[in-house]
Enzyme design. Structure first.
Site, PDB file in Angstrom:
ATOM      1  N   SER A 192       0.818  -1.209   0.000  1.00  0.00           N
ATOM      2  CA  SER A 192       0.000   0.000   0.000  1.00  0.00           C
ATOM      3  C   SER A 192       0.852   1.260   0.000  1.00  0.00           C
ATOM      4  CB  SER A 192      -0.923   0.001   1.231  1.00  0.00           C
ATOM      5  OG  SER A 192      -0.188  -0.226   2.405  1.00  0.00           O
TER       6      SER A 192
ATOM      7  N   HIS B 242      -2.678  -3.099  -6.022  1.00  0.00           N
ATOM      8  CA  HIS B 242      -3.093  -2.750  -4.661  1.00  0.00           C
ATOM      9  C   HIS B 242      -4.608  -2.835  -4.517  1.00  0.00           C
ATOM     10  CE1 HIS B 242      -3.590   0.492  -1.351  1.00  0.00           C
ATOM     11  NE2 HIS B 242      -3.529  -0.712  -0.819  1.00  0.00           N
TER      12      HIS B 242
ATOM     13  N   GLU C 256      -5.672  -0.220  -7.309  1.00  0.00           N
ATOM     14  CA  GLU C 256      -4.642   0.675  -7.852  1.00  0.00           C
ATOM     15  C   GLU C 256      -3.596  -0.171  -8.576  1.00  0.00           C
ATOM     16  OE1 GLU C 256      -3.858   4.552  -5.140  1.00  0.00           O
ATOM     17  OE2 GLU C 256      -3.282   2.674  -4.215  1.00  0.00           O
TER      18      GLU C 256
ATOM     19  N   ASN D  21      -3.590   5.985  -0.316  1.00  0.00           N
ATOM     20  CA  ASN D  21      -2.986   6.152   1.000  1.00  0.00           C
ATOM     21  C   ASN D  21      -2.174   7.431   1.134  1.00  0.00           C
ATOM     22  OD1 ASN D  21      -4.054   3.936   2.406  1.00  0.00           O
ATOM     23  ND2 ASN D  21      -2.684   2.564   1.317  1.00  0.00           N
TER      24      ASN D  21
END
Length: 292
Positions: free
Chosen positions: A120, A141, A153, A191
């Site tokens: 992440s 991800h 992602e 993130n």
């Protein structure tokens, strides 16, 4: 590159079991690996429970759920998981651990196998460089929980081949996911934005701006977030939140990414959130109660 029909998943924790669930429901044969036999059995039970929940909601049929569970094999042998068209690493968010996994996988991989990491936050280029196939390596991800969240992602390293990207993108979309492309910068898109918000919420608690309940209620009702930031941090795992903040702070050298001292203290205490039964909330009773 050929189709992806078999998937190896390394790590049977929350993310690994969720990814195995999604891939099996998408018609792929899945080999789920973990060194801990009890974790593998817990993953099978969790996948079964989540499939039952989907059946109850009408999202899948009972026959589809049964078939999906039947496509998942559990193995403590890394070589078994490596015998796949795509291998996805879903271990803890720690760079050296991930690199060690890729180095251990290498002797067992077919020359055509694609490698992906579910990291992440960590550099895809650096992880790829620890393998024998940086051109066949990519960041994939999945959001947590993987069976529920629609986004994946996709992050290319500097050496990722266009064919690797196209194959993995088509694979993710075939699972019913929406994909976004992110550049290989610390924490990517989700993130990079989300975790500093959680960290700022912890600072607000640390500085006495609001209580645990008032901060979470404010963001749920004032910003229409489905979960408050402290509740979300507990759900993600406060050790994961801290690891991502450290990647951002180290990688971007900006003081705005400094982890809150209260976050560090909770992690040092082993108060990691839901998975340990205590974080910003105590989960031992019928309803979560703030710990501060």
């Amino acid at each position: 590159m050929g189709d992806i029909n078999t998937v190896g998943v390394i790590g049977a924790g929350q993310m690994g079991s969720g990814i195995a669930h999604v891939c099996a429901l998408g018609g792929r044969e899945v080999r789920l690996h973990d060194l801990a036999a009890d974790r593998l059995e817990a993953a099978r039970a969790e996948i079964g429970k989540n499939l039952e929940r989907q059946v109850a909601k009408g999202a899948v049929t009972e026959a589809e759920a049964k078939a999906a569970l039947g496509r998942i094999s559990l193995t403590a042998q890394m070589a078994d998981a490596a015998a796949a068209d795509l291998v996805i690493e879903a271990a803890t968010e720690h760079e050296e651990t991930k690199k060690a996994i890729f180095q251990a996988l290498t002797p067992h991989l077919s020359p055509t196998t694609l490698l992906a990491t579910n990291t992440s936050s960590i550099s895809i280029t650096r992880l790829a460089a620890s393998t024998d196939r940086p051109d066949r390596f990519i960041g994939l991800h999945f959001m947590n929980p993987a069976p529920v969240m629609k986004l994946v992602e996709i992050i290319r390293g500097i050496a990722t081949a266009p064919a690797t990207y196209e194959t993995v993108k088509a694979f993710a979309e075939s699972l019913g996911k929406t994909t976004t492309d992110a550049e290989d910068y610390p924490a990517f898109i989700v993130n990079r934005i989300l975790v500093p918000m959680i960290n700022e919420a912890i600072y607000a608690l640390y500085e006495g701006v609001g209580s645990v309940r008032s901060i979470d209620t404010s963001l749920r009702l004032g910003a229409n977030h489905p979960m408050g930031p402290l509740e979300l941090g507990d759900f993600m795992g406060l050790d994961t939140v801290l690891a991502i903040m450290n990647v951002l702070h180290d990688g971007l050298a900006d003081t705005k990414y400094r982890p809150c001292p209260l976050l560090v203290k909770y992690v040092e205490a082993g108060w990691l959130g839901r998975k340990t039964g205590r974080g910003f909330y105590d989960y031992s009773g019928p309803t979560p109660e703030p710990t501060r």
